[in-house]
Enzyme design. Structure first.
Site, PDB file in Angstrom:
ATOM      1  N   THR A   2     -23.043  29.382  10.076  1.00 25.08           N
ATOM      2  CA  THR A   2     -23.775  29.828   9.054  1.00 25.08           C
ATOM      3  C   THR A   2     -25.165  30.043   9.446  1.00 25.08           C
ATOM      4  OG1 THR A   2     -24.629  28.346   7.153  1.00 25.08           O
ATOM      5  CG2 THR A   2     -24.709  27.097   9.323  1.00 25.08           C
ATOM      6  N   GLY A 157     -27.261  37.717   6.225  1.00 28.11           N
ATOM      7  CA  GLY A 157     -25.979  37.798   5.387  1.00 28.11           C
ATOM      8  C   GLY A 157     -25.570  39.195   5.266  1.00 28.11           C
ATOM      9  N   THR A 163     -21.850  34.481   7.709  1.00 34.96           N
ATOM     10  CA  THR A 163     -23.142  34.167   6.590  1.00 34.96           C
ATOM     11  C   THR A 163     -23.000  35.049   5.385  1.00 34.96           C
ATOM     12  OG1 THR A 163     -24.686  33.771   8.730  1.00 34.96           O
ATOM     13  CG2 THR A 163     -25.499  34.165   6.471  1.00 34.96           C
TER      14      THR A 163
END
Length: 174
Positions: A2, A157, A163
């Site tokens: 993450t 991301g 992510t």
């Protein structure tokens, strides 16, 4: 894994994170909530690492906050002490980013408590991408903390396969 990013600027501290939960090379969930408010909404916290491990740490950290009347640094140090002495905690694989109106801290899997330079925290697989983006934005723009976190998470991301773009962002004004 993450990405969790925290920025402090102009009377605001913000923690944001993405929602992806991966198991190996597979995305298991895209909308996990890895950023929360704790202790009467006065503390922000985000986690990176194993989900079950992180929830265990959240619970223990929240208990420490309660027992120390919301004193963030004291609660973090007490949790770190437990982490080092409790055999079950030592096996947990998670990092916590925590912040209140006075301090921003990283609580590591080794039981360390770190107050980062410039109150900028970035943890998780996309953390270094988010940190680089946030540092550049802090040094070269007048964007507020929330916008910096949003942009840093978006960049992470775009680069990190662990992510995603489903963000949870919490803001604490002080």
């Amino acid at each position: 894994m993450t990405t969790i990013l925290s920025v402090r600027r102009d009377g605001q501290v913000v923690i944001g994170g993405d929602g992806q939960v991966s198991l190996g090379n597979t995305v298991m969930k895209g909308n996990a909530r890895k950023v929360r408010r704790l202790y009467k909404n006065q503390v922000l916290a985000g986690f990176a690492g194993g989900t079950a491990d992180a929830f265990t740490l959240f619970e223990r950290f929240e208990a420490k906050l309660e027992s120390h009347n919301g004193q963030l640094t004291r609660a973090a140090v007490e949790l770190a002490k437990d982490w080092r002495t409790d055999r079950s905690l030592r096996r947990l694989e998670a990092l916590l980013a925590v912040a209140d109106k006075e301090a921003s801290l990283i609580i590591t899997g080794n039981g360390d408590v770190i107050q980062p330079e410039d109150d900028l925290i970035a943890i998780g697989s996309g953390g270094m991408y988010a940190q680089a983006a946030a540092r550049a934005l802090l040094e070269n723009t007048q964007l507020d903390a929330r916008n910096i976190v949003e942009k840093g998470l978006k960049i992470a991301g775009d680069i990190c396969v662990y992510t995603n773009q489903n963000h949870t962002i919490e803001v604490l004004d002080y």
